[in-house]
Design an enzyme around this catalytic site. Structure first.
Site, PDB file in Angstrom:
ATOM      1  N   CYS A 432       0.823  -1.212   0.000  1.00  0.00           N
ATOM      2  CA  CYS A 432       0.000   0.000   0.000  1.00  0.00           C
ATOM      3  C   CYS A 432       0.856   1.260   0.000  1.00  0.00           C
ATOM      4  CB  CYS A 432      -0.952  -0.010   1.191  1.00  0.00           C
ATOM      5  SG  CYS A 432      -0.146  -0.222   2.796  1.00  0.00           S
ATOM      6  N   HIS A 572      -2.280   0.976   7.091  1.00  0.00           N
ATOM      7  CA  HIS A 572      -2.622   1.123   5.676  1.00  0.00           C
ATOM      8  C   HIS A 572      -2.356   2.553   5.214  1.00  0.00           C
ATOM      9  CE1 HIS A 572      -4.553   0.199   1.897  1.00  0.00           C
ATOM     10  NE2 HIS A 572      -5.349   1.243   2.033  1.00  0.00           N
TER      11      HIS A 572
END
Length: 700
Positions: A432, A572
């Protein structure tokens, strides 16, 4: 010496050709001679021509010539046996005392010049056949004898099959019902036994009793047949159980698992479109049924398989189905234009270079910044809301804007300066950070691991410069927590960071963000939550990613002063982008300097909601530590808004041609939706038009 053929020909049953009486097979089609002709010739008196040498000694009919191959016919079953056979190969009857056979009546008299004929026992006996014919006859006899032995193993009474009264199928003895029609076996079901030998005809000798070796051999054959019947019954039972298990198996789910391993997206899309659960796990029975232990394991889901076999295109589809916000449908620009997205990634890989010298670090030669097009604001409200639902990460936006807010907390920056930040939806595959960096610059994902390879190579080749800054920064953080590490622990931690950088799909650390700033040759500002919370909302750890990462190992003149913005929420990363253009400014704002009305620039806060400066990571020595504001002004264009908020200017350049084409194609989809909803007598677009087309289908 000569003999003439008989005048009564026989007709072939297959081609109706009239053959000579001496022919055993049809001359035209090679078909066998009818049996009635054979029996007729056997029963009728000899009518063959007389020998040229004179009548026989008995004064009766002239003797018939022996067959060319010398076979003899069995009196019990009329089978033609080879001359050396002492028993009939079919019924084991002994050879008759007379050497004449049925073949003597079927073949013409063939006398060669080299043959020596003599009259003996009322018949004509020819000389022995040549050696070559003997060899061929011996091989044919051995082959036939072996096949007959395999066919003549009589089953025992216990292993005898039983006959179904409905379909007459022969079933194995332990079968409770017929295999063909499933009819239950009757208690008095007839068994199929081997046909018994007919009693010998009158006037014929009975066969001699069998010797001990023959009896032992036959008993052994009976036992083997019984064991074979039992084993066959077990095999049939297991096969029926397997068939019942296969009928109950969800083949669509198993085909989807195999499709992920083989790289075929069609069965995966078929499974998801039928309402299949993407989080379903493989059971032990399903793993055994797939029969590929190297690929499948108990508890694996489609996401596990996609990560294990690097199926990035399928992984995006599965993750959007599992944890996508809103309706779960995602339509980012790279999904709509997959071919253009692949061209962009290839272009980025072509712009990667390595600088010569002592600091062997990779860097990009072309700088760009991605932003949402201004045409988004021209869409109708319903279509615009749908666009944001399919483009943004609503979960990340909620976490970053919740109390205390991390982004968009200043009304002056978001409204007056038009610098509202939007988190783009991103994959959750462990890459990510690299995907968000690629999205913030080029608007695509790092499917080809271009940034990861550049990051890993730069960290390995330039480790002698990155290691001192990392060790000093970590030691400073450790002292605030009242603990220290020895040199062995520092080396182990450093080796772990190097290993994570080179493994696709593995999570990254603060050091990797610092190295990524050097690869992109520009500052990176991370707006992140301060505490990592559990699914219950409880704080379980301190998140240290928030702050500013500067390419401190490069010269400031070699880098770009326009920073990138990333968001961090519970492990994330997301790309934070604004909407262009930013020319709707009501003149000069505060201490912004000479900002023109048509200047393409957005403003990123360098302080949090409490007006505390964001931390600057990996500073080194007294020349940098404690002088954060001066260091920031050295690497970025820093200014102060009218409300006293310190911001950094992010300058937007003209979009590259490939990016502009990709964004235009993505916008056309929502423009068509707007036309459908605003047209006269228009109706809402069907639900399938809003789908994400099953994820990316390009080479990503």
């Amino acid at each position: 010496m000569s003999c003439g053929p008989s005048t009564s020909k026989w007709v072939c049953d297959y081609c109706t050709y009239a053959n000579w009486p001496s022919a055993v097979k049809c001359t035209m089609c090679r078909g066998a001679r009818p049996l009635q002709e054979i029996y007729r010739l056997r029963d009728e008196p000899s009518t063959g021509p007389a020998l040229a040498s004179g009548p026989s000694e008995g004064g009766g009919a002239p003797p018939r010539s022996p067959p060319g191959d010398g076979k003899w016919g069995c009196r019990e079953c009329t089978y033609l046996n080879w001359p050396r056979a002492l028993k009939c190969l079919q019924c084991c009857s002994p050879r008759p005392a007379s050497s004449s056979s049925l073949h003597e009546h079927l073949r013409p008299l063939r006398i060669e010049q080299s043959s020596e004929c003599s009259l003996a026992a009322g018949g004509l006996v020819s000389a022995a056949p040549p050696a070559a014919d003997k060899k061929e006859l011996k091989e044919a006899e051995n082959d036939l004898r072996g096949r007959v032995r395999q066919q003549q193993q009589p089953p025992s009474q216990q292993g005898a099959k039983w006959l179904c009264p409905v379909c007459t199928y022969e079933n194995w003895p332990k079968a409770g019902k017929c295999v063909m029609c499933c009819k239950a076996r009757s208690p008095g079901g007839s068994a199929v036994s081997s046909p018994e030998r007919e009693p010998s005809a009158a006037g014929r000798d009975d066969p001699p009793p069998e010797d001990k070796r023959t009896i032992v051999r036959r008993d052994r054959n009976h036992q083997t047949a019984a064991e074979s019947a039992a084993n066959n019954w077990d095999h049939e039972r297991r096969r029926k159980q397997a068939r019942r298990k296969l009928r109950k198996t969800d083949w669509q789910w198993l085909n989807a698992c195999a499709g992920v391993v083989d790289g075929d997206p069609n069965p995966v899309e078929a499974y998801l479109s039928s309402g299949g659960d993407p989080a379903r796990q493989l059971s032990p029975g399903e793993v055994a049924l797939l029969s590929r232990p190297s690929a499948f394991d108990t508890g694996y889901t489609l996401v596990h398989l996609a990560i294990r076999f690097h199926r990035e295109d399928m992984l995006a589809t599965l993750l959007s189905q599992i944890e996508g916000s809103g309706s779960g449908v995602k339509r980012v620009p790279s999904y709509v234009a997959p071919d253009l997205a692949a061209d962009i990634r290839r272009h980025v890989a072509a712009t990667m270079r390595v600088r010569k010298g002592s600091f062997l670090c990779h860097f990009v030669t072309e700088i760009t910044t991605f932003a949402l097009p201004a045409e988004v604001e021209d869409l109708p409200g319903a279509v615009q809301e749908q666009l944001f639902d399919e483009l943004l990460d609503r979960d990340a936006q909620q976490q970053l804007e919740s109390e205390p807010p991390v982004i968009n907390w200043s009304l002056e920056v978001t409204a007056r300066l038009g610098s509202r930040l939007f988190p783009l939806w991103n994959r959750s595959s462990g890459d990510c950070l690299l995907d968000s960096a690629m999205q913030a610059t080029w608007g695509v994902f790092d499917r080809d691991n271009t940034l990861r390879r550049a990051l890993a190579d730069s960290l390995h080749q330039g480790g002698h410069l990155f290691y001192p800054r990392w060790k000093e920064y970590e030691a400073r953080q450790a002292r605030t927590l009242d603990f220290s590490l020895d040199e062995g622990q520092w080396e182990d931690d450093w080796a772990g960071l190097l290993s994570l950088a080179s493994q696709p799909g593995s999570s990254l650390d603060q050091l990797h963000v610092f190295v990524l700033a050097h690869v992109l040759r520009r500052p990176i500002i991370v707006y992140g939550v301060k505490y990592v919370k559990s699914f219950r909302g409880e704080a379980i750890g301190y998140a240290r990613f928030e702050g500013v990462y500067l390419p401190l190992l490069w010269e400031p003149s070699f880098c770009v002063r326009s920073p990138l913005a990333l968001g961090y929420t519970r492990g994330h990363f997301s790309a934070l982008v604004a909407t262009e253009p930013y020319s709707r400014l009501a003149g000069g704002v505060g201490n912004l300097g000479a900002v023109g009305r048509d200047l393409q620039v957005t403003f990123l806060p360098l302080v949090d909601r409490d007006r505390r400066p964001l931390p600057v990571h990996f500073l080194h020595g007294e020349a940098e530590v404690g002088r954060e504001e001066a260091v920031l002004r050295q690497w970025m264009d820093v200014c102060v808004a009218e409300g006293g908020v310190t911001v950094a200017q992010q300058r937007l350049h003209k979009r590259p041609l490939l990016v502009a084409q990709m964004v235009e194609e993505w916008l056309n989809h929502y423009r068509r939706l707007a036309q459908m909803t605003s047209a006269p007598f228009g109706r809402p677009a069907p639900a399938q038009d809003y789908s994400s087309d099953g994820g990316e289908t390009d080479d990503e």
